[in-house]
Design a protein around this motif. Structure first.
Motif, PDB file in Angstrom:
ATOM      1  N   VAL A 297       7.462  12.731   6.683  1.00  0.00           N
ATOM      2  CA  VAL A 297       7.089  11.550   5.909  1.00  0.00           C
ATOM      3  C   VAL A 297       5.669  11.730   5.377  1.00  0.00           C
ATOM      4  O   VAL A 297       4.786  12.201   6.089  1.00  0.00           O
ATOM      5  N   MET A 298       5.464  11.390   4.135  1.00  0.00           N
ATOM      6  CA  MET A 298       4.127  11.431   3.544  1.00  0.00           C
ATOM      7  C   MET A 298       3.362  10.193   3.992  1.00  0.00           C
ATOM      8  O   MET A 298       3.903   9.088   3.964  1.00  0.00           O
ATOM      9  N   ALA A 299       2.124  10.395   4.389  1.00  0.00           N
ATOM     10  CA  ALA A 299       1.242   9.282   4.752  1.00  0.00           C
ATOM     11  C   ALA A 299       0.219   9.168   3.628  1.00  0.00           C
ATOM     12  O   ALA A 299      -0.737   9.937   3.559  1.00  0.00           O
ATOM     13  N   ILE A 300       0.441   8.238   2.719  1.00  0.00           N
ATOM     14  CA  ILE A 300      -0.398   8.104   1.530  1.00  0.00           C
ATOM     15  C   ILE A 300      -1.531   7.118   1.811  1.00  0.00           C
ATOM     16  O   ILE A 300      -1.284   6.001   2.273  1.00  0.00           O
ATOM     17  N   ALA A 301      -2.745   7.551   1.544  1.00  0.00           N
ATOM     18  CA  ALA A 301      -3.915   6.695   1.758  1.00  0.00           C
ATOM     19  C   ALA A 301      -3.893   5.551   0.762  1.00  0.00           C
ATOM     20  O   ALA A 301      -3.684   5.759  -0.435  1.00  0.00           O
ATOM     21  N   GLY A 302      -4.124   4.353   1.267  1.00  0.00           N
ATOM     22  CA  GLY A 302      -4.103   3.191   0.397  1.00  0.00           C
ATOM     23  C   GLY A 302      -5.091   2.118   0.827  1.00  0.00           C
ATOM     24  O   GLY A 302      -5.830   2.282   1.809  1.00  0.00           O
ATOM     25  N   LEU A 303      -5.079   1.050   0.070  1.00  0.00           N
ATOM     26  CA  LEU A 303      -5.863  -0.145   0.357  1.00  0.00           C
ATOM     27  C   LEU A 303      -4.904  -1.321   0.405  1.00  0.00           C
ATOM     28  O   LEU A 303      -3.898  -1.333  -0.327  1.00  0.00           O
ATOM     29  N   TRP A 304      -5.193  -2.301   1.226  1.00  0.00           N
ATOM     30  CA  TRP A 304      -4.368  -3.503   1.291  1.00  0.00           C
ATOM     31  C   TRP A 304      -5.241  -4.735   1.068  1.00  0.00           C
ATOM     32  O   TRP A 304      -6.449  -4.687   1.200  1.00  0.00           O
ATOM     33  N   ASP A 305      -4.588  -5.811   0.730  1.00  0.00           N
ATOM     34  CA  ASP A 305      -5.288  -7.081   0.584  1.00  0.00           C
ATOM     35  C   ASP A 305      -4.280  -8.190   0.837  1.00  0.00           C
ATOM     36  O   ASP A 305      -3.078  -7.928   0.983  1.00  0.00           O
ATOM     37  N   GLN A 306      -4.763  -9.398   0.929  1.00  0.00           N
ATOM     38  CA  GLN A 306      -3.871 -10.547   1.001  1.00  0.00           C
ATOM     39  C   GLN A 306      -4.303 -11.559  -0.043  1.00  0.00           C
ATOM     40  O   GLN A 306      -5.476 -11.664  -0.372  1.00  0.00           O
ATOM     41  N   TRP A 307      -3.314 -12.270  -0.551  1.00  0.00           N
ATOM     42  CA  TRP A 307      -3.519 -13.196  -1.657  1.00  0.00           C
ATOM     43  C   TRP A 307      -2.788 -14.486  -1.313  1.00  0.00           C
ATOM     44  O   TRP A 307      -1.701 -14.463  -0.729  1.00  0.00           O
TER      45      TRP A 307
END
Length: 190
Positions: free
Chosen positions: A105-115
């Motif tokens: 499985v690829m572990a892709i670096a990301g950012l999260w937020d909540q709205w």
């Protein structure tokens, strides 16, 4: 084209468990389902997510859509069995499935937020970080000729925990290309 007619695309992402939810009996990380396409707090509706699937790592700390998540250290990992990129070598875009050579499985670096939606619902969302791939031996074959080549940041398995726990000041250290010899075009139906 689904961009204008489909609802938001939902998918999984992994983040550090928030400090206020810390419990010795719970794992350090948690998996959530969120909208693919980051929604900053100021978004008027979920449609903005159609423009925020990817965040250029070089500008994420300053672009209005991403800078709050970047500065707050809201890093995540987006698990993916494959990614799709357009191969233009035939003269027209051919969607091409790319996987890790080991089938992992690829572990892709990301950012999260909540709205907070107008109805009061809290919506989690995420974006994938990208880097320049003009000189990457594998990924430079994708995207339109003469366009800048980009690739998502795929983390080595041993860096996942480090990425999620890193300081904001070290975030850029992880913006490295995944080794070309560990990626392949997968011709199996996806």
């Amino acid at each position: 084209n689904c961009q204008s007619t489909c609802g938001p695309h939902m998918g999984p992402f992994i983040r550090l468990r928030p400090e206020e939810a810390a419990d010795d009996d719970l794992p350090e990380f948690e998996a959530l389902t969120g909208q693919f396409g980051l929604l900053p707090f100021w978004a008027k509706d979920r449609k903005l997510g159609r423009q925020t699937y990817n965040a250029r790592s070089e500008t994420a700390s300053t672009k209005p859509s991403f800078r709050s998540a970047w500065k707050k250290g809201q890093r995540c990992v987006v698990p993916a069995s494959s990614i799709y990129e357009p191969d233009w070598r035939s003269g027209k875009a051919m969607p091409t499935r790319i996987t890790r050579t080991d089938g992992g499985v690829m572990a892709i670096a990301g950012l999260w937020d909540q709205w907070k939606a107008p109805d009061g619902q809290i919506v989690h969302s995420y974006t994938m970080l990208t880097i320049n791939a003009d000189s990457h031996p594998f990924m430079k074959a994708f995207h339109k000729p003469n366009d800048e080549k980009r690739m998502v940041v795929i983390l080595a398995n041993g860096l996942i925990k480090d990425w999620l726990n890193s300081s904001v000041e070290r975030t850029s250290d992880f913006m490295q290309p995944y080794p070309a010899d560990r990626l392949m075009v997968d011709i199996r139906p996806g």
